[in-house]
Scaffold this active site. Structure first.
Site, mmCIF file in Angstrom:
data_model
loop_
_atom_site.group_PDB
_atom_site.id
_atom_site.type_symbol
_atom_site.label_atom_id
_atom_site.label_comp_id
_atom_site.label_asym_id
_atom_site.label_seq_id
_atom_site.Cartn_x
_atom_site.Cartn_y
_atom_site.Cartn_z
ATOM 1 N N HIS A 70 -21.105 -55.454 8.797
ATOM 2 C CA HIS A 70 -21.503 -54.404 9.747
ATOM 3 C C HIS A 70 -22.932 -54.630 10.220
ATOM 4 O O HIS A 70 -23.775 -55.170 9.488
ATOM 5 C CB HIS A 70 -21.365 -53.013 9.117
ATOM 6 C CG HIS A 70 -22.281 -52.738 7.963
ATOM 7 N ND1 HIS A 70 -23.539 -52.183 8.127
ATOM 8 C CD2 HIS A 70 -22.129 -52.911 6.632
ATOM 9 C CE1 HIS A 70 -24.111 -52.034 6.933
ATOM 10 N NE2 HIS A 70 -23.279 -52.470 6.013
ATOM 11 N N ASP A 72 -24.469 -51.848 11.892
ATOM 12 C CA ASP A 72 -25.117 -50.536 11.948
ATOM 13 C C ASP A 72 -25.971 -50.334 10.709
ATOM 14 O O ASP A 72 -25.719 -50.918 9.645
ATOM 15 C CB ASP A 72 -24.098 -49.413 12.104
ATOM 16 C CG ASP A 72 -23.152 -49.299 10.921
ATOM 17 O OD1 ASP A 72 -22.628 -50.341 10.480
ATOM 18 O OD2 ASP A 72 -22.928 -48.172 10.431
ATOM 19 N N ASP A 103 -29.244 -54.655 4.073
ATOM 20 C CA ASP A 103 -27.924 -54.029 4.254
ATOM 21 C C ASP A 103 -27.636 -53.806 5.728
ATOM 22 O O ASP A 103 -27.982 -52.771 6.272
ATOM 23 C CB ASP A 103 -27.902 -52.711 3.483
ATOM 24 C CG ASP A 103 -26.538 -52.059 3.447
ATOM 25 O OD1 ASP A 103 -25.549 -52.731 3.778
ATOM 26 O OD2 ASP A 103 -26.466 -50.875 3.088
ATOM 27 N N GLU A 136 -20.112 -48.575 9.512
ATOM 28 C CA GLU A 136 -19.929 -48.626 8.062
ATOM 29 C C GLU A 136 -20.798 -47.600 7.360
ATOM 30 O O GLU A 136 -20.409 -47.035 6.335
ATOM 31 C CB GLU A 136 -20.246 -50.026 7.546
ATOM 32 C CG GLU A 136 -19.738 -50.319 6.137
ATOM 33 C CD GLU A 136 -20.689 -49.873 5.025
ATOM 34 O OE1 GLU A 136 -20.245 -49.795 3.863
ATOM 35 O OE2 GLU A 136 -21.869 -49.608 5.319
ATOM 36 N N GLU A 137 -21.977 -47.338 7.903
ATOM 37 C CA GLU A 137 -22.941 -46.478 7.221
ATOM 38 C C GLU A 137 -22.676 -44.991 7.434
ATOM 39 O O GLU A 137 -23.268 -44.164 6.751
ATOM 40 C CB GLU A 137 -24.367 -46.806 7.687
ATOM 41 C CG GLU A 137 -24.846 -48.212 7.346
ATOM 42 C CD GLU A 137 -25.051 -48.428 5.853
ATOM 43 O OE1 GLU A 137 -24.683 -47.536 5.058
ATOM 44 O OE2 GLU A 137 -25.561 -49.490 5.476
ATOM 45 N N GLU A 165 -21.446 -57.555 1.911
ATOM 46 C CA GLU A 165 -22.359 -56.508 1.428
ATOM 47 C C GLU A 165 -23.285 -57.050 0.333
ATOM 48 O O GLU A 165 -22.905 -57.965 -0.417
ATOM 49 C CB GLU A 165 -21.559 -55.338 0.853
ATOM 50 C CG GLU A 165 -20.868 -54.476 1.882
ATOM 51 C CD GLU A 165 -21.811 -53.531 2.606
ATOM 52 O OE1 GLU A 165 -23.007 -53.476 2.251
ATOM 53 O OE2 GLU A 165 -21.351 -52.853 3.529
ATOM 54 N N HIS A 354 -31.576 -49.260 2.239
ATOM 55 C CA HIS A 354 -31.725 -47.849 2.609
ATOM 56 C C HIS A 354 -33.128 -47.309 2.286
ATOM 57 O O HIS A 354 -33.387 -46.126 2.512
ATOM 58 C CB HIS A 354 -30.672 -46.959 1.926
ATOM 59 C CG HIS A 354 -29.271 -47.255 2.351
ATOM 60 N ND1 HIS A 354 -28.230 -46.379 2.146
ATOM 61 C CD2 HIS A 354 -28.722 -48.317 2.986
ATOM 62 C CE1 HIS A 354 -27.109 -46.889 2.611
ATOM 63 N NE2 HIS A 354 -27.383 -48.076 3.126
#
Length: 381
Positions: A70, A72, A103, A136-137, A165, A354
């Site tokens: 991903h 995003d 990520d 995905e997030e 991931e 994150h």
């Protein structure tokens, strides 16, 4: 023939402000790079979410290696707390900073770079498929599921799939995922009758009922784990009445629990168990109790075998570290892919994902490309 630089591609992707649901230019960039390398690309957008499907090779190839990732990213949080520009991709002392650095724009970049070089230098007797989502997030409603629906409609099939991931807790190469725990959230509300706390007999206090219910759920041992999974867990994450007064018995009480479960359970079996507890407490206290459930993903396991061996051997060859086969952590889009084909996950060290000042050592990006390149080489050997 030039070699595709995964570090520069990571930087280019970080500079795309693709906070879910914004595409931010990231998938446009990937489509340009992949198309130039001979991949047939199709945008599979749904529900305001951008997704990219790319294939190199014949549709009816006997062996098709898939990749899922991903572009995003999560919101920045307190932007003033960042010491580097969140979308700047600045490199300081060998560390690249930016939202998505870990990520998982670096993972996508490493695989795309490996795939482009692979098909151009040693075209395989088979096909490569990439499914890159922009959802995905967040709720993951219109992302990988949309791509898999598209593949089903078009008769596209991955033989196996690798999800990029971050999987390593502290050291590059130390862990890969061969499954994931299931995840579900349940919301409860007990309806009582409001009244003065000095006259409790004139009210119906929902708090003791909720306390009883939460204790029954939280103190119950779901299991003791399995060969590949830790014990399932249930956490009470909030109990609330919204009552600021000390002399008022509230009319209702709400609570939420989150459950992470292994392959001894399903969302349905756990829902039935929780409903039985709700019914028992409701009867004991003579109060209605409602329950709403959301299953974010079922548990799954890709049993150790050819796919996990292939990835583990490639990781060890590049890093010198034999990865642990794990099912720990939260959910990922592998929970959707597992319905399509065998799937495992391997990616970077995820310590800063994150976080403010999310970052990745640039040498890890290069290592990851080398691992992915070896996986492709050995798979089609």
């Amino acid at each position: 023939m030039s070699v595709t630089d995964p570090v520069q591609l990571t930087a280019d992707l970080i500079k795309c402000p693709s906070v879910t649901p914004a595409e931010g230019g990231a998938l446009v960039l990937l489509e340009e790079r992949l198309s130039a390398a001979g991949f047939a690309c199709t945008r599979v957008d749904r529900g305001g979410i951008s997704n990219l499907f790319a294939r190199w090779g014949d549709k009816d190839a006997a062996k098709t290696f898939g990749f899922n990732g991903h572009t995003d990213v999560v919101p920045l949080g307190d932007e003033s707390a960042w010491t580097q520009a969140p979308f700047g991709a600045d490199i300081v002392d060998g560390i690249m900073y930016g939202r998505g650095a870990t990520d998982m724009k670096s993972g996508v970049a490493a695989y795309v770079a490996a795939a482009i070089d692979f098909v151009q230098k040693t075209p395989p007797n088979g096909a490569l498929i990439l499914t890159i989502t922009g959802d995905e997030e967040a709720d993951a409603i219109y992302g990988t599921t949309a791509l898999l629906d598209y593949m089903d409609q078009q008769g596209e099939q991955m033989s196996v799939c690798l999800v990029g991931e971050p999987t390593c807790p502290n050291e590059m190469g130390e862990m890969m995922k061969i499954g994931r725990r299931g995840s579900m959230t349940a919301w409860f509300e007990v309806i009582g009758k409001q009244g003065h706390s000095a006259y409790p007999h004139r009210a119906k206090n929902p708090l003791p009922a909720m306390a009883r219910l939460m204790d029954r759920l939280a103190s119950h041992e779901l299991d003791q784990g399995t060969d590949h999974f830790d014990a399932s867990t249930l956490a009470v994450v909030t109990i609330d009445t919204g009552n600021p007064a000390t002399n008022v018995i509230p009319a209702s009480c709400r609570a939420t629990v989150n459950t992470r479960f292994n392959d001894l359970h399903s969302g349905d079996s756990l829902t039935k168990w929780m409903q039985s507890e709700v019914d028992a407490v409701s009867k004991d206290f003579d109060m209605p109790i409602s329950m709403k459930v959301k299953v974010s993903g079922e548990s799954f396991l890709t049993p150790p075998g050819e796919l996990s061996d292939l990835v583990a051997q490639s990781v060890e060859a590049v890093t010198g570290v034999a990865p642990e086969l794990s099912t720990s952590g939260g959910t990922s889009d592998a929970r959707f892919v597992k319905n399509h084909c065998p799937v495992v996950e391997f990616g970077l060290v995820g310590k800063t994902m994150h976080q403010v000042d999310e970052n990745v050592p640039v040498e890890q990006i290069t290592q990851l490309k080398d691992i992915y390149a070896r996986i492709l080489k050995d798979y089609f050997a």
